[in-house]
Design a protein around this motif. Structure first.
Motif, PDB file in Angstrom:
ATOM      1  N   MET A   1     -10.363  -9.083   8.359  1.00  0.00           N
ATOM      2  CA  MET A   1      -9.470 -10.235   8.243  1.00  0.00           C
ATOM      3  C   MET A   1      -9.291 -10.610   6.785  1.00  0.00           C
ATOM      4  SD  MET A   1      -8.564 -11.125  11.356  1.00  0.00           S
ATOM      5  CE  MET A   1      -7.943 -12.799  11.199  1.00  0.00           C
ATOM      6  N   ALA A   2      -8.096 -11.027   6.440  1.00  0.00           N
ATOM      7  CA  ALA A   2      -7.778 -11.503   5.099  1.00  0.00           C
ATOM      8  C   ALA A   2      -6.922 -12.748   5.233  1.00  0.00           C
ATOM      9  CB  ALA A   2      -7.060 -10.418   4.301  1.00  0.00           C
ATOM     10  N   THR A   3      -6.672 -13.432   4.122  1.00  0.00           N
ATOM     11  CA  THR A   3      -5.914 -14.679   4.125  1.00  0.00           C
ATOM     12  C   THR A   3      -4.889 -14.640   3.004  1.00  0.00           C
ATOM     13  OG1 THR A   3      -7.846 -15.885   4.941  1.00  0.00           O
ATOM     14  CG2 THR A   3      -6.066 -17.195   3.982  1.00  0.00           C
ATOM     15  N   VAL A   4      -3.689 -15.150   3.285  1.00  0.00           N
ATOM     16  CA  VAL A   4      -2.667 -15.290   2.270  1.00  0.00           C
ATOM     17  C   VAL A   4      -2.032 -16.668   2.434  1.00  0.00           C
ATOM     18  CG1 VAL A   4      -0.853 -14.247   3.711  1.00  0.00           C
ATOM     19  CG2 VAL A   4      -0.612 -14.227   1.223  1.00  0.00           C
ATOM     20  N   ALA A   5      -1.701 -17.311   1.314  1.00  0.00           N
ATOM     21  CA  ALA A   5      -1.059 -18.622   1.359  1.00  0.00           C
ATOM     22  C   ALA A   5       0.452 -18.438   1.444  1.00  0.00           C
ATOM     23  CB  ALA A   5      -1.425 -19.437   0.123  1.00  0.00           C
ATOM     24  N   VAL A   6       1.055 -19.089   2.418  1.00  0.00           N
ATOM     25  CA  VAL A   6       2.510 -19.064   2.595  1.00  0.00           C
ATOM     26  C   VAL A   6       2.989 -20.501   2.681  1.00  0.00           C
ATOM     27  CG1 VAL A   6       4.430 -18.303   4.036  1.00  0.00           C
ATOM     28  CG2 VAL A   6       2.390 -16.863   3.832  1.00  0.00           C
ATOM     29  N   ASP A   7       3.812 -20.899   1.733  1.00  0.00           N
ATOM     30  CA  ASP A   7       4.324 -22.280   1.687  1.00  0.00           C
ATOM     31  C   ASP A   7       3.191 -23.301   1.731  1.00  0.00           C
ATOM     32  OD1 ASP A   7       6.939 -21.303   1.630  1.00  0.00           O
ATOM     33  OD2 ASP A   7       7.088 -21.292   3.817  1.00  0.00           O
ATOM     34  N   GLY A   8       2.082 -22.960   1.089  1.00  0.00           N
ATOM     35  CA  GLY A   8       0.966 -23.887   1.002  1.00  0.00           C
ATOM     36  C   GLY A   8       0.020 -23.872   2.183  1.00  0.00           C
ATOM     37  N   HIS A   9       0.230 -22.972   3.132  1.00  0.00           N
ATOM     38  CA  HIS A   9      -0.625 -22.903   4.318  1.00  0.00           C
ATOM     39  C   HIS A   9      -1.266 -21.520   4.415  1.00  0.00           C
ATOM     40  CE1 HIS A   9       1.239 -26.652   5.392  1.00  0.00           C
ATOM     41  NE2 HIS A   9       2.425 -26.096   5.550  1.00  0.00           N
ATOM     42  N   ASP A  10      -2.536 -21.484   4.794  1.00  0.00           N
ATOM     43  CA  ASP A  10      -3.259 -20.220   4.903  1.00  0.00           C
ATOM     44  C   ASP A  10      -2.896 -19.497   6.197  1.00  0.00           C
ATOM     45  OD1 ASP A  10      -4.518 -20.541   2.501  1.00  0.00           O
ATOM     46  OD2 ASP A  10      -6.442 -21.188   3.341  1.00  0.00           O
ATOM     47  N   ILE A  11      -2.518 -18.246   6.052  1.00  0.00           N
ATOM     48  CA  ILE A  11      -2.244 -17.373   7.188  1.00  0.00           C
ATOM     49  C   ILE A  11      -3.294 -16.269   7.203  1.00  0.00           C
ATOM     50  CG2 ILE A  11      -0.601 -15.777   8.260  1.00  0.00           C
ATOM     51  CD1 ILE A  11       0.302 -18.685   8.350  1.00  0.00           C
ATOM     52  N   ARG A  12      -4.027 -16.200   8.288  1.00  0.00           N
ATOM     53  CA  ARG A  12      -5.035 -15.149   8.456  1.00  0.00           C
ATOM     54  C   ARG A  12      -4.372 -13.932   9.094  1.00  0.00           C
ATOM     55  NH1 ARG A  12     -10.144 -14.779   6.547  1.00  0.00           N
ATOM     56  NH2 ARG A  12     -11.190 -14.485   8.556  1.00  0.00           N
ATOM     57  N   TYR A  13      -4.826 -12.753   8.682  1.00  0.00           N
ATOM     58  CA  TYR A  13      -4.213 -11.545   9.216  1.00  0.00           C
ATOM     59  C   TYR A  13      -5.180 -10.376   9.164  1.00  0.00           C
ATOM     60  CZ  TYR A  13      -3.476 -10.119   4.321  1.00  0.00           C
ATOM     61  OH  TYR A  13      -3.668  -9.769   3.000  1.00  0.00           O
ATOM     62  N   VAL A  14      -4.904  -9.409  10.015  1.00  0.00           N
ATOM     63  CA  VAL A  14      -5.594  -8.130   9.989  1.00  0.00           C
ATOM     64  C   VAL A  14      -4.690  -7.139   9.280  1.00  0.00           C
ATOM     65  CG1 VAL A  14      -6.488  -6.209  11.358  1.00  0.00           C
ATOM     66  CG2 VAL A  14      -6.864  -8.563  12.123  1.00  0.00           C
ATOM     67  N   GLU A  15      -5.258  -6.362   8.368  1.00  0.00           N
ATOM     68  CA  GLU A  15      -4.534  -5.264   7.742  1.00  0.00           C
ATOM     69  C   GLU A  15      -5.362  -4.000   7.931  1.00  0.00           C
ATOM     70  OE1 GLU A  15      -2.953  -3.709   3.355  1.00  0.00           O
ATOM     71  OE2 GLU A  15      -3.574  -5.803   3.624  1.00  0.00           O
ATOM     72  N   ALA A  16      -4.704  -2.925   8.351  1.00  0.00           N
ATOM     73  CA  ALA A  16      -5.431  -1.688   8.620  1.00  0.00           C
ATOM     74  C   ALA A  16      -4.532  -0.484   8.398  1.00  0.00           C
ATOM     75  CB  ALA A  16      -5.955  -1.679  10.053  1.00  0.00           C
ATOM     76  N   GLY A  17      -5.104   0.576   7.832  1.00  0.00           N
ATOM     77  CA  GLY A  17      -4.411   1.845   7.723  1.00  0.00           C
ATOM     78  C   GLY A  17      -3.591   2.001   6.465  1.00  0.00           C
ATOM     79  N   GLU A  18      -2.977   3.163   6.355  1.00  0.00           N
ATOM     80  CA  GLU A  18      -2.076   3.483   5.256  1.00  0.00           C
ATOM     81  C   GLU A  18      -0.858   4.192   5.831  1.00  0.00           C
ATOM     82  OE1 GLU A  18      -4.025   5.763   2.293  1.00  0.00           O
ATOM     83  OE2 GLU A  18      -5.533   4.226   1.826  1.00  0.00           O
ATOM     84  N   GLY A  19       0.303   3.866   5.304  1.00  0.00           N
ATOM     85  CA  GLY A  19       1.538   4.455   5.797  1.00  0.00           C
ATOM     86  C   GLY A  19       2.633   3.423   5.775  1.00  0.00           C
TER      87      GLY A  19
END
Length: 277
Positions: A1-19
């Motif tokens: 899991m990772a987090t990115v700020a979008v419009d001042g709000h934290d969005i958690r997400y899964v990132e996996a793989g390459e392609g």
């Protein structure tokens, strides 16, 4: 899991793989990236860079005091792509996420490579139970009672999934555990109750992309379960016939939750359709 700020709000997400990038958007009620996409992320990561965010108000993302409309989710997911420099993603959206996928293609600068609206919301205005659906949307206490029962009983949680799947016995133990886990989070169903309040009127649903599908210039694969009672398969048939570059795959043994009812088939469809040039 990772987090990115979008419009001042934290969005958690899964990132996996390459392609090539593949964005997976979950549905409403009690949902999150790992809930609907938990069984497909790993196999898809063998072909794609998979992004499975918890949309605003869901899962482990922030729950700000905003109106959780389709437009809000579309703008947040467009910002998500912008913040992570995701270019030309294929976008697969489930139910509510399907409407968000269509909104990304029709209303934002996200240059989608392929769209896969699955059990897609936003293809008609008729409420599934007519006036009763509208009345229930104005009685949030009933939803709060249901969530309280989810939190107390894994068995009740599994039984309740009969409303969105054709056969609950086909669900993996991991799937039921994921729903039960997220049902016990403090924000469970809060964003969905707000969404339902804004989306349902006496006249029907507010969001209906069908009249605009003539303008959809992205290669699109609608995926729908034959036994879907939440969004009738006829709406997907009509949408696929109207969009200029679209096709439809109907899954005979599924209802409203194909990524969990038939994850192997979903991986196959996404790999073949979104992996093409």
């Amino acid at each position: 899991m990772a987090t990115v700020a979008v419009d001042g709000h934290d969005i958690r997400y899964v990132e996996a793989g390459e392609g090539p990038p593949l964005l997976l958007l979950h549905g409403g009620i009690i949902d999150a990236g790992p809930v609907s996409w938990g069984e497909v992320i790993e196999p898809l990561s063998e072909t794609f860079t998979v992004y499975a965010p918890d949309m605003l108000g869901y899962g482990d993302s922030d729950l700000p005091d905003v109106d959780y409309t389709i437009d809000r989710h579309v703008r947040t997911m467009a910002g998500f792509c912008r913040e992570l420099d995701i270019e030309e993603p294929s976008v697969c959206g489930l139910s509510l996420g399907g409407a968000v996928a269509l909104g990304l293609a029709l209303d934002t600068d996200v240059d989608a490579h392929r769209l896969v609206p699955t059990s897609c919301f936003g293809l008609g205005t008729e409420l599934p139970r007519g006036t009763l659906s509208y009345v229930l949307s104005r009685l949030p206490v009933l939803n709060r009672i249901a969530v309280a029962l989810f939190r107390r009983s894994r068995g009740f949680t599994k039984a309740s999934l009969a409303g969105i799947v054709h056969d609950t016995d086909t669900l993996s133990e991991e799937c039921v555990d994921a729903v039960w886990k997220y049902a016990r989070k403090p924000n469970a169903c809060v964003a969905f109750r707000n969404f339902r309040k804004h989306e349902m009127t006496r006249q029907g649903y507010v969001t209906n992309y069908t009249p605009r599908l003539d303008d959809l210039d992205v290669p699109t694969l609608f995926v729908h379960g034959r036994h879907d009672e939440v969004v009738p398969v006829e709406l997907a048939e009509q949408a696929a016939a109207r969009a200029p570059n679209a096709e439809l795959t109907v899954l005979e043994d599924c209802a409203h939750w194909p990524p969990r009812e038939d994850p192997g088939r979903m991986v196959e469809l996404l790999t073949d359709f979104c992996g093409s040039t």
